[in-house]
Scaffold this active site. Structure first.
Site, short mmCIF file in Angstrom:
data_model
loop_
_atom_site.label_atom_id
_atom_site.label_comp_id
_atom_site.label_asym_id
_atom_site.label_seq_id
_atom_site.Cartn_x
_atom_site.Cartn_y
_atom_site.Cartn_z
N CYS A 6 16.51 71.00 51.73
CA CYS A 6 16.84 72.18 50.92
C CYS A 6 16.31 73.48 51.54
CB CYS A 6 16.29 72.00 49.52
SG CYS A 6 16.69 70.39 48.85
N HIS B 74 15.13 77.89 46.14
CA HIS B 74 16.06 76.76 46.14
C HIS B 74 16.28 76.31 44.70
CE1 HIS B 74 17.86 72.92 46.49
NE2 HIS B 74 16.74 72.24 46.28
N ASN C 274 21.79 70.50 42.00
CA ASN C 274 21.00 70.68 43.21
C ASN C 274 21.90 70.39 44.41
OD1 ASN C 274 19.35 70.39 45.44
ND2 ASN C 274 17.75 69.26 44.37
#
Ligand code: ACO
Length: 323
Positions: free
Chosen positions: A112, A248, A278
């Site tokens: 990420c 993130h 996500n």
């Protein structure tokens, strides 16, 4: 020459999945998912759609929305942990399909944090004087690597891609950067089809995502709250000078905790978690693009973006939006 971000594009697959979808797969419900993660929907790639296809979608959007040409791009960086295959790389497939005949091409693996790392590397190539126009992607098809028997992780992930063009210019707009890693936490979030152990701990080798959510949550909040003032200082600013913070999008509660602990106003954060889930390396460009489309982000705004995730690893930059 300095590095200047000159264009942004994004793409998400067509199929939208709401939280009720998971009620037939694992023991869960919409209320738990919304209250514990902030996620309401995510997009799933089609069976025939891979990470390189998502990159091409983001590149097409970048060209259309910014009226730019990509012909003279001389380097392609794709940040992904869900490549179409291990070899050839996604970046070479993208280079070929976009017809970038003389471009260098690499994939980078920083989960990420991948998109932030991509921007930092692009800035380095331009500052070194070896390249003039770099295309950076953060792109994932995480849902192809999701363990649909694990209710704490299968509800989290979505697919998507972001693309940014970074060009050589007399005055750049990247103000500062941070990078770091905690490899001892590798066992807390992994995907493997080879190793049997990470740091002496047995791991499952089914090539699906495995995560100790609580451990990653704690590490993320502790690490990123400490890094935010450092990144502000390296950008020549204080935290309060930033118009927008884009961490993130792993969990809305992580974003809230970062704001509570640093005093940064929650209403000045941008997120993609609520509608896209996500999306790992794609989450930051998706959140930024959403902020631009909603009329929030304006030319001249100071933006702090920080990615964090599997590795464990993090990276961030401070920038002045100039598109
Ligand atoms: N539905 C209902 N109940 C659930 C679900 C679900 N989908 N998932 C877990 N639960 C239950 C658990 O079984 C547990 O029950 P128990 O108390 O009876 O044992 C309870 O809910 C709490 O479980 P936790 O795992 O402690 O839940 P938590 O609040 O920590 O949320 C989550 C889990 C969402 C994974 C959170 O820990 C998180 O977001 N962690 C960070 C993830 C992250 O930042 N990842 C990095 C980036 S990802 C990447 O790099 C690819």
């Amino acid at each position: 020459m300095q590095a200047k971000i000159t264009a942004l594009g994004t793409y998400v697959p067509e199929r939208i999945i709401d939280n009720h979808y998971f009620e037939n797969i694992v023991e869960t419900n919409d209320e738990w998912i919304v209250s514990r993660t902030g996620i309401r929907t995510r997009h799933f790639a089609a069976e025939y759609e891979y990470t390189s296809h998502l990159c091409l979608g983001a590149a097409k959007n970048l060209v259309e929305e910014n009226n730019v040409m990509l012909d003279d791009v001389d380097f392609v960086i794709v940040a992904t942990v869900t490549p179409d295959q291990t070899m050839p790389s996604v970046s070479t497939q993208v280079q070929d399909k976009l017809g970038l005949r003389h471009a260098g091409a690499i994939d980078i693996s920083a989960a990420c944090a991948g998109f932030s790392y991509g921007l930092i590397l692009a800035q380095g190539l331009i500052a070194a004087g070896t390249h003039r126009k770099v295309l950076v992607f953060g792109a994932e098809t995480l849902t192809k690597f999701t363990n649909y028997e694990d209710r704490s992780s299968c509800i989290l992930f979505g697919d998507g891609a972001g693309a940014m063009l970074i060009e050589a210019a007399p005055k750049g707009n990247i103000l500062g950067a941070i990078t770091g890693s905690s490899g001892d936490g590798g066992k807390e979030l992994y995907m493997s089809n080879m190793r049997k152990q990470i740091n002496g701990q047995d791991i499952i080798t089914d090539n699906k995502i495995h995560q100790n959510g609580r451990a990653v949550f704690k590490w993320a909040v502790n690490t990123i709250t400490a890094q935010m003032p450092i990144l502000a200082e390296r950008s020549g600013l204080s935290l309060a000078d930033f118009d927008w913070f884009i961490p993130h999008s792993a969990n809305l509660r992580i974003i809230e905790a970062l704001c509570t602990q640093t005093g940064f106003p929650l209403e000045k954060t941008l997120e993609s978690i609520s509608i896209y889930g996500n999306t790992s390396s794609a989450s930051i460009p998706l959140a930024l693009h959403r902020g631009i489309r909603e009329g929030k982000v304006k030319k001249g705004d100071k933006i702090m973006l920080i990615g964090f995730g599997g590795g464990l690893v993090y990276a961030g930059i401070g920038l002045e939006w100039a598109v």
